[in-house]
Every structure is written in C-alpha cells, then in structure tokens.
Scaffold this motif. Structure first.
Motif, PDB file in Angstrom:
ATOM      1  N   TRP A 102       0.831  -1.199   0.000  1.00 40.37           N
ATOM      2  CA  TRP A 102       0.000   0.000   0.000  1.00 40.37           C
ATOM      3  C   TRP A 102       0.872   1.257   0.000  1.00 40.37           C
ATOM      4  O   TRP A 102       2.066   1.211   0.263  1.00 40.37           O
ATOM      5  N   ARG A 103       0.224   2.379  -0.278  1.00 41.20           N
ATOM      6  CA  ARG A 103       0.904   3.669  -0.161  1.00 41.20           C
ATOM      7  C   ARG A 103       0.887   4.094   1.303  1.00 41.20           C
ATOM      8  O   ARG A 103      -0.168   4.146   1.935  1.00 41.20           O
ATOM      9  N   THR A 104       2.052   4.383   1.827  1.00 43.67           N
ATOM     10  CA  THR A 104       2.150   4.657   3.259  1.00 43.67           C
ATOM     11  C   THR A 104       1.390   5.919   3.656  1.00 43.67           C
ATOM     12  O   THR A 104       0.897   6.018   4.778  1.00 43.67           O
ATOM     13  N   ARG A 105       1.296   6.888   2.756  1.00 43.50           N
ATOM     14  CA  ARG A 105       0.540   8.101   3.090  1.00 43.50           C
ATOM     15  C   ARG A 105      -0.907   7.753   3.414  1.00 43.50           C
ATOM     16  O   ARG A 105      -1.486   8.244   4.389  1.00 43.50           O
ATOM     17  N   THR A 106      -1.504   6.901   2.596  1.00 45.08           N
ATOM     18  CA  THR A 106      -2.894   6.501   2.832  1.00 45.08           C
ATOM     19  C   THR A 106      -3.042   5.788   4.173  1.00 45.08           C
ATOM     20  O   THR A 106      -3.976   6.049   4.935  1.00 45.08           O
ATOM     21  N   VAL A 107      -2.096   4.880   4.470  1.00 46.78           N
ATOM     22  CA  VAL A 107      -2.152   4.150   5.736  1.00 46.78           C
ATOM     23  C   VAL A 107      -2.083   5.110   6.916  1.00 46.78           C
ATOM     24  O   VAL A 107      -2.869   5.016   7.869  1.00 46.78           O
ATOM     25  N   MET A 108      -1.148   6.050   6.871  1.00 48.79           N
ATOM     26  CA  MET A 108      -0.963   6.956   8.008  1.00 48.79           C
ATOM     27  C   MET A 108      -2.162   7.873   8.195  1.00 48.79           C
ATOM     28  O   MET A 108      -2.596   8.128   9.330  1.00 48.79           O
ATOM     29  N   VAL A 109      -2.715   8.380   7.115  1.00 49.40           N
ATOM     30  CA  VAL A 109      -3.877   9.266   7.231  1.00 49.40           C
ATOM     31  C   VAL A 109      -5.069   8.525   7.822  1.00 49.40           C
ATOM     32  O   VAL A 109      -5.746   9.014   8.737  1.00 49.40           O
ATOM     33  N   LEU A 110      -5.333   7.321   7.322  1.00 48.05           N
ATOM     34  CA  LEU A 110      -6.486   6.559   7.812  1.00 48.05           C
ATOM     35  C   LEU A 110      -6.330   6.185   9.280  1.00 48.05           C
ATOM     36  O   LEU A 110      -7.293   6.219  10.052  1.00 48.05           O
ATOM     37  N   THR A 111      -5.116   5.807   9.688  1.00 48.33           N
ATOM     38  CA  THR A 111      -4.930   5.445  11.095  1.00 48.33           C
ATOM     39  C   THR A 111      -5.045   6.658  12.009  1.00 48.33           C
ATOM     40  O   THR A 111      -5.564   6.546  13.130  1.00 48.33           O
ATOM     41  N   ASP A 112      -4.579   7.812  11.549  1.00 51.43           N
ATOM     42  CA  ASP A 112      -4.756   9.026  12.344  1.00 51.43           C
ATOM     43  C   ASP A 112      -6.231   9.363  12.520  1.00 51.43           C
ATOM     44  O   ASP A 112      -6.681   9.710  13.613  1.00 51.43           O
ATOM     45  N   VAL A 113      -6.984   9.261  11.437  1.00 51.24           N
ATOM     46  CA  VAL A 113      -8.421   9.538  11.515  1.00 51.24           C
ATOM     47  C   VAL A 113      -9.101   8.545  12.464  1.00 51.24           C
ATOM     48  O   VAL A 113      -9.948   8.916  13.284  1.00 51.24           O
ATOM     49  N   GLY A 114      -8.708   7.267  12.371  1.00 50.69           N
ATOM     50  CA  GLY A 114      -9.303   6.259  13.239  1.00 50.69           C
ATOM     51  C   GLY A 114      -9.026   6.515  14.705  1.00 50.69           C
ATOM     52  O   GLY A 114      -9.909   6.370  15.566  1.00 50.69           O
ATOM     53  N   ARG A 115      -7.778   6.912  15.033  1.00 50.55           N
ATOM     54  CA  ARG A 115      -7.461   7.186  16.433  1.00 50.55           C
ATOM     55  C   ARG A 115      -8.172   8.436  16.930  1.00 50.55           C
ATOM     56  O   ARG A 115      -8.564   8.519  18.100  1.00 50.55           O
ATOM     57  N   THR A 116      -8.352   9.406  16.036  1.00 49.05           N
ATOM     58  CA  THR A 116      -9.129  10.598  16.407  1.00 49.05           C
ATOM     59  C   THR A 116     -10.547  10.220  16.791  1.00 49.05           C
ATOM     60  O   THR A 116     -11.084  10.683  17.813  1.00 49.05           O
ATOM     61  N   LEU A 117     -11.173   9.371  15.977  1.00 46.83           N
ATOM     62  CA  LEU A 117     -12.548   8.967  16.248  1.00 46.83           C
ATOM     63  C   LEU A 117     -12.646   8.137  17.532  1.00 46.83           C
ATOM     64  O   LEU A 117     -13.588   8.294  18.319  1.00 46.83           O
TER      65      LEU A 117
END
Length: 455
Positions: A102-117
């Motif tokens: 996967w593209r690491t940018r996508t992984v990092m953004v999604l995990t940040d959003v998930g931890r925010t939620l």
C-alpha cells in the motif's frame, strides 16, 4: 531493531565498499542532498511529531485514569496495558506485508483519523459517565491496532521519501520529534487527568492525531508500489518471506532476542512503576507526568548523540554501553521513598538517563536496519522485528501486574528492573557487540556483486 543479509555491516578494518543506491533511483525519491529541502519529508516530520505527541499523551491518560479515577487494581492495570499492546503481537507480521503493498501516506492518514474517532468517542462516553474500565479496554485496543499500522508505515515511508545517505539524518529528525513528544505528552496527559478530566485529556490526544492526518495527507510524492501480480500474492506467503528474511541473518536474530528480552521486562517494569509512583510515593498526576516526561529530554540528547557516537566508537560499543547505562538507571527507583522534591528530581534524573540510552539504541538500530534492508522488504522487516520485539510486551504487562499483587510493588519493581539488564547482556554476547564504525549500503538489485565483478 534490525539488520539484514545481503548488506555488509562492517568493522572499519574491512575494506570499504561503495554505497550503492543514489538519489535518482526508480523509486522516485528526490535527488537533493539537503533533507530539509524535501517538502514531503517536512510534511511527514510534522505529521509524525503530532501523532507521537498524541500517542504519548494517550499512553499516560488511560493508565492514570484507571488508577486515579477508577481505582484499578494492579491486575486490572496490567490487563489494560496488555490490551493496548496486544495488537503488536496479533497483527505486526500481517501489517508489514500489507504496508509493503500500500501507499504509506494513505495508511498513516487513515490510522490518524481512526485514532481521532476512537478517542473522541471515549471523550463523549466520559462526559456522559459511561467511561469505565470496559470502555477503556476497547479504546486502548483500538488505538493500539491503529498505532501498529502507523508505526510500520512511517518507518517505511521515510525510506520511500529520502535518499539512502539521508537516512541517518531522517531517522534522527523523526526520533527527535518522538523525543519532543515524550517531553510534552506525559506532562500534558498527567496534568489534564489531574487538573481537568479524563474526557478532556482523551479529546486532546484525538486533536493531535487529527493535526497529524492534515499534515501527512499533503505529501505529494506518488509512491511506487509492487505490480499487480506481486500485490496479488497471498499475504501469508509474504509474511513467511519476511520471517525468513529476518531469521536468515545472525545480526537480526541477535537484535530480535535482545529486543524481546527488553520489551518483556520493560512492560512489566512500567506496569509496576505506574502503581509505584502514585501509591508508594504518593505523587500527584502532575508529578507523575513530569517524572515520565523527563524521558523526552534524554531521548532528544540520545537522538543528537546517535548521529555522532556510532561513527566514532562503533555501532556495537554504542549499543551495548547505551543499553546498559539506560536500562540500569531503573535500579535506583525502588530505593526512593516519599514525595519530596528530591524524590521527584531523582525520578527525573532516572528518566533522563533511560531516555538518552534508549534513544541511542533505537536510532542506531533503526538506521542499520533500514540501511541493510532491500526497498521492497522495508515494511515486512520492520513489522517482523516489531512482532518479535514487542510481541512479548502484553505478557510482560500481565506479569508485572501479577507480580505486584503477589510480591508487593517495591520488590516487584526491583525484580523487573533487574530483568531489563538481560537485553544488554544478550547484545554483549552476540555479534552485535563486534559491529564497527561503518554500515555499508547495498541495493537489492545486486549492485555490490556488479561492483565486485567490475573490480
């Protein structure tokens, strides 16, 4: 913590081997020799800094909330910490295979959003009076899962964004930001729990993850990922390839053993330590946060030293000495009594020394691992090392809680602190101790073999 076969991690007595891999590689990495001229690296660095601050704030908020507000027992605190660390054991190997595709940018953004939620939900539940131990377990596990993805992704992303000769400086910058997070995160988390409330503290962690996602999503470089045929390969086959990759190298095996010994003992020590500070020394949440935050300045010093000491004294000497001094500092903690200013200052000194030694080990090992790992294997190598090293942390946390209940907090702290010294002993008895002052990079395309043939 890791190294890989196919590259030379050598002593200065060895004849020099040219660094193979340059800025203009087909990975699309920028050719500038100045790390800070790379806008994408700056965006990664800012995002990773915010993410680390959120993580280190949260790591203090959840245990302190359990101990100070919910009156959690030693066993319950051990379970809470184990639940938060369990995703490392359960998911690391698979996460490495996935991140490599996967593209690491996508992984990092999604995990940040998930931890925010997740932390936002915890804040709402707390304000409504629903934030009990079961909810904390759920939040800790969710944040732990997403953190595994983020940590593997950001380490892999650095290799994709910068040139090989910038890895040491890149790692030093990223680890320096983690050090800054260690300075501010525990103090902020302890103060918020002590002075305000756990929901507000949880919301603060979520805010930092949101800021991280905003920075990382602005990374412009389009990463190269494997072709469709390779991406379609079975995940388990890729996981096994990563395992064989790590097991085949004796240096990697030594690092894995030392890391596993440290993580088990450190998890046990921290579980007892978080009970020892408020219950044996009667420190407030703010004082606990300050004591923990002192690791940050030490880690910052360790990051700066890591760019110089290995090349002067040798990687092996630095690894063994830093681990011995840093881990050994905890032996002084069980001798402390009372909540006086001198006690707090002693705890700050211990944390500073531990942070300096630990960061020296972290940066040195990460630099060597990245240098000796082929580009396409970076995610799996990082995840395999994380799995082996951190996989025992949940068991260590459970052991620490059980030991504190059976043997008392002070005696248990001494036992677990002694256990932390097993890691530098294993390093000293392994080939790691013989590493010299040079790490030679060889690309996975066989450049070293070509150079040797030409010679």
């Amino acid at each position: 913590m890791c190294r890989r076969r196919g590259l030379v991690v050598g002593n200065t007595r060895n004849s020099p081997v040219p660094l193979a891999s340059s800025a203009g590689s087909d990975s699309g990495r920028p050719a500038s020799s100045s790390l800070w001229r790379n806008g994408d690296f700056r965006r990664l660095w800012r995002g990773q800094t915010a993410s680390q601050l959120g993580e280190h704030t949260t790591l203090v908020i959840l245990p302190l909330f359990a101990v100070l507000t919910l009156d959690a027992s030693a066993g319950q605190l051990g379970v809470l910490r184990a639940v938060g660390q369990a995703p490392v054991l359960l998911l690391s190997l698979f996460v490495g295979a996935w991140v490599d595709r996967w593209r690491t940018r996508t992984v990092m953004v999604l995990t940040d959003v998930g931890r925010t939620l997740a932390l936002g939900a915890a804040a709402v539940a707390g304000l409504l009076g629903w934030l009990g131990l079961p909810a904390l377990f759920v939040v800790a596990f969710t944040v732990g899962v997403l953190s595994v993805f983020f940590d593997v992704a950001y380490q892999t992303s650095l290799v994709r964004l910068v040139t090989h000769d910038q890895l040491v400086r890149g790692n030093s910058a990223l680890e320096g930001s983690r050090s800054a997070a260690q300075i501010g995160g525990p103090a902020l988390g302890g103060a918020l729990v002590s002075l305000l409330s756990a929901p507000i503290a949880a919301a603060t962690g979520g805010l930092f993850f949101a800021l991280s996602s905003l920075s990382i999503r602005r990374i412009r470089q389009v990463e190269s990922i494997p072709e469709t045929s390779e991406r379609a390969a079975r995940t388990w086959r890729q996981v096994c390839e990563g395992l064989r990759f790590v097991i085949a190298e004796r240096l990697l095996r030594a690092v894995c053993l030392a890391s596993a010994a440290f993580q088990f003992s450190f998890a046990a020590t921290m579980t007892v330590y978080l009970l020892f500070l408020p219950r044996e020394l009667h420190l407030s949440g703010t004082a606990v946060g300050l004591a923990l935050a002192a690791t940050g300045p030490g880690a910052l010093v360790g990051s700066l030293l890591a760019a110089r000491l290995p090349r002067r004294f040798g990687y092996g000497a630095v690894l063994v000495a830093a681990a011995t001094i840093g881990d050994g500092a905890f032996l002084a903690v069980p001798a402390l009594h009372g909540s006086s200013a001198m006690t707090v200052l002693a705890l700050i000194a211990v944390s500073f020394v531990f942070g300096t030694g630990g960061q020296l080990v972290n940066v040195t090992v990460m630099t060597v691992r990245q240098a000796v790992t082929p580009y396409r294997m970076q995610g799996r190598a990082a995840a395999t090392i994380t799995f082996v090293g951190m996989g025992l942390a949940p068991l260590g946390a459970l052991f620490g809680g059980f030991l504190a209940e059976e043997r008392g907090v002070r005696g248990s702290l001494l036992m677990t602190a002694v256990g932390m010294l097993l890691s530098p002993v294993l390093m000293a008895l392994s080939p790691l101790a013989r590493l010299g002052r040079r790490v030679v990079q060889v690309s996975e395309r066989g450049d070293l073999e070509d150079d040797n043939k030409a010679a």
